[in-house]
Design a protein around this motif. Structure first.
Motif, mmCIF file in Angstrom:
data_model
loop_
_atom_site.group_PDB
_atom_site.id
_atom_site.type_symbol
_atom_site.label_atom_id
_atom_site.label_comp_id
_atom_site.label_asym_id
_atom_site.label_seq_id
_atom_site.Cartn_x
_atom_site.Cartn_y
_atom_site.Cartn_z
ATOM 1 N N GLY A 1 0.722 0.657 6.950
ATOM 2 C CA GLY A 1 0.796 -0.745 6.592
ATOM 3 C C GLY A 1 2.215 -1.264 6.686
ATOM 4 O O GLY A 1 3.115 -0.595 7.219
ATOM 5 N N CYS B 1 4.768 -3.005 3.981
ATOM 6 C CA CYS B 1 4.999 -3.437 2.602
ATOM 7 C C CYS B 1 5.870 -4.705 2.583
ATOM 8 O O CYS B 1 6.707 -4.908 3.463
ATOM 9 C CB CYS B 1 5.697 -2.327 1.822
ATOM 10 S SG CYS B 1 4.711 -0.828 1.632
ATOM 11 N N TRP C 1 -0.904 -4.169 3.555
ATOM 12 C CA TRP C 1 -1.243 -2.762 3.408
ATOM 13 C C TRP C 1 -2.369 -2.394 4.377
ATOM 14 O O TRP C 1 -3.119 -3.249 4.847
ATOM 15 C CB TRP C 1 -1.682 -2.472 1.975
ATOM 16 C CG TRP C 1 -0.515 -2.435 1.025
ATOM 17 C CD1 TRP C 1 0.279 -3.483 0.652
ATOM 18 C CD2 TRP C 1 0.000 -1.283 0.355
ATOM 19 N NE1 TRP C 1 1.259 -3.066 -0.214
ATOM 20 C CE2 TRP C 1 1.108 -1.725 -0.418
ATOM 21 C CE3 TRP C 1 -0.364 0.047 0.307
ATOM 22 C CZ2 TRP C 1 1.854 -0.856 -1.209
ATOM 23 C CZ3 TRP C 1 0.364 0.925 -0.479
ATOM 24 C CH2 TRP C 1 1.465 0.470 -1.221
ATOM 25 N N GLN D 1 -1.907 -2.137 9.359
ATOM 26 C CA GLN D 1 -2.044 -3.337 8.532
ATOM 27 C C GLN D 1 -3.481 -3.853 8.548
ATOM 28 O O GLN D 1 -3.736 -5.052 8.576
ATOM 29 C CB GLN D 1 -1.096 -4.441 9.024
ATOM 30 C CG GLN D 1 0.355 -3.999 9.145
ATOM 31 C CD GLN D 1 1.204 -5.037 9.847
ATOM 32 O OE1 GLN D 1 1.713 -5.968 9.225
ATOM 33 N NE2 GLN D 1 1.346 -4.892 11.150
ATOM 34 N N CYS E 1 2.607 2.620 2.962
ATOM 35 C CA CYS E 1 2.036 1.304 2.649
ATOM 36 C C CYS E 1 0.554 1.273 2.992
ATOM 37 O O CYS E 1 0.042 0.303 3.580
ATOM 38 C CB CYS E 1 2.779 0.189 3.391
ATOM 39 S SG CYS E 1 4.531 0.083 2.969
ATOM 40 N N SER E 2 -0.136 2.351 2.648
ATOM 41 C CA SER E 2 -1.542 2.457 3.001
ATOM 42 C C SER E 2 -2.291 3.250 1.937
ATOM 43 O O SER E 2 -1.697 4.011 1.165
ATOM 44 C CB SER E 2 -1.702 3.127 4.367
ATOM 45 O OG SER E 2 -1.087 4.402 4.368
#
Length: 471
Positions: free
Chosen positions: A263, A265, A269, A238, A291-292
């Motif tokens: 990350g 979501c 991210w 994150q 999420c990256s």
């Protein structure tokens, strides 16, 4: 120019930038008995100058600037000036604690910081050697080795909007749950420039950890031989990571041998940019947990950097011009627009020139100038390098070089001058060599911690290096 003079000029230059008022130099222990006593007497812009020695006990650990921006530095560098925190459970200690809004003009420079031990939750169990909370000091040219934190940042932990700068440090053999070498958490911005991060261990982020909307920029550094379950070299959770002109090699993890990115979501991210760097496994050395955004950018390579031991450590680059057989792929492979630092990746200590080399640069070097330089190299060819690591716990590597085949004697002596152990005695071929001392005497018994000397005799030439064994 002598190293001591260069060292003082570099540190005192920080003072001139920090304040227009005349700065005072407070000397430890000749004027003040402990480091903290010198700190307590200092005002904004002063320098606390610490003489050679090993500093222990109250007043020499858990050091606190108290919100006063100053320089605390050793007189002759980290190999001669040790802060031994002597921490254990339940006697918890660390080297430095910044928590009063100190800024970049607060400098810690030129110490070995070891045996910090922190246990507990949150910041109580974090920052084995150095803890920064909402503070932004400059941490320069230190050896941070053998520290432990049960939570975050075995060596260094930055938390809560800290914006620290970590430069020219060796960070090794530290242990934590997250961020074995360094941990950055909760909206921190931390810049790492020209560091070696090696041999650290953690569950997450063996070398470096970034979490909770932090930003970490790694430039000109070597991250190697760190271990973790997730992200052997670097874990980015994150958060944002930017890696340039750096080497990540021989780190290990169950997931993400070199780098782990993930990350959360939909709001938090993670992002990672890697350019002009050498990463083992290439893109496959990076684990994307979702999420990256991961950008494998221009001019990265995946090739053995060919580390070789040299006068001040184990992470020089093999170079034909310095006498090695092979040429490291990291030589002249850095970003062409980045300035070349005053330092070297060559074992003959020639300052780098031309295009930037990838990875860590040792800060002591000589400029090649015609015949005068060649004579200096002839002198250096009969050279005993400083052991690495130093200080050390279980073992240390001693490198030396010979201009021609000859008979040598290389031994370890205690502070009274008594022979502890012969490591080499006999005829040795020309070229670079290295030998490991495991901290034992000639009978195979472990010797006590303290100061020892490595002494080499090569014909009429002798040389001695001081070593510190920690127990």
């Amino acid at each position: 120019m002598k190293w001591t003079w260069q060292w003082l000029v570099a540190g005192l230059a920080v003072v001139s930038l920090a304040s227009v008022a005349p700065a005072t130099v407070l000397r430890v222990p000749s004027e003040y008995p402990t480091i903290q006593a010198g700190i307590d007497a200092a005002v904004e812009g002063d320098t606390v100058l610490v003489a050679d020695g090993t500093y222990t006990g109250d007043g020499n650990r858990d050091l606190d600037f108290g919100g006063v921006n100053m320089v605390v530095m050793s007189e002759n560098g980290p190999e001669l000036t040790v802060i031994d925190c002597e921490g254990n459970f339940p006697d918890l200690h660390r080297g430095f604690h910044f928590h009063n809004g100190e800024d970049s003009s607060s400098v810690v420079q030129g110490f070995t910081i070891t045996n910090g031990f922190r246990y507990g939750e949150g910041t109580e169990g974090s920052g084995g050697a150095i803890l920064c909370v909402d503070s932004s000091p400059t941490i320069r040219a230190n050896i941070i080795v053998g520290n432990t934190a049960s939570a975050y940042g075995g060596g260094i932990y930055c938390y809560d909007h800290s914006s620290a700068s970590v430069q020219d440090c060796v960070i090794g053999e530290n242990i934590a749950d997250s961020g074995g070498g360094i941990g950055c958490d909760y909206e921190c911005y931390v810049a790492f420039e020209n560091n070696v991060i090696t041999g650290n261990v953690a569950s997450s982020g063996g070398g470096v950890m970034a979490d909770s909307c932090s930003t970490v920029r790694i430039s000109g550094s070597t991250i190697t031989e760190n271990r973790a379950c997730y992200g052997g070299g670097f874990v980015c959770l994150q958060s944002s990571g930017v890696i340039t002109n750096s080497i990540l090699w021989a780190d290990s993890a169950e997931t993400g041998s070199e780098i782990y990115v993930m990350g959360s979501c939909p709001y938090f991210w993670a992002s990672l940019s890697v350019s002009w760097s050498d990463v083992q496994g290439g893109p496959s050395g990076i684990y994307d947990g979702g999420c990256s955004h991961v950008w494998w950018e221009m001019r990265n390579i995946d090739a053995d950097p060919l580390f070789v031991a040299g006068p001040h450590g184990a992470y020089y680059l093999s170079q034909v011009a310095a006498g090695q057989v092979e040429q490291s792929p990291c030589v002249d492979a850095g970003h062409p627009d980045f300035p070349v630092p005053e330092g070297t990746t060559r074992t003959d200590e020639v300052c780098d020139a031309g295009r930037l080399d990838i990875g860590y640069h040792y800060t002591e070097c000589v400029v090649a100038v015609g015949e005068e330089y060649r004579e200096e190299i002839r002198t250096l060819s009969y050279r005993l390098a400083q052991n690495y690591p130093n200080p050390f716990r279980s073992g240390t590597t001693i490198a030396y070089s010979l201009a021609a085949p000859t008979w040598i004697s290389l031994g370890i002596y205690d502070i009274q001058g008594a022979l502890v152990r012969n490591l080499v005695r006999g005829a040795v071929s020309a070229g670079p060599h290295q030998v490991v001392w495991d901290g034992r005497d000639h009978r195979g018994q472990q010797v006590a911690g303290g100061i020892y000397f490595c002494h080499i005799s090569v014909g009429d030439h002798t040389e001695t290096k001081r070593m510190v064994l920690l127990r």
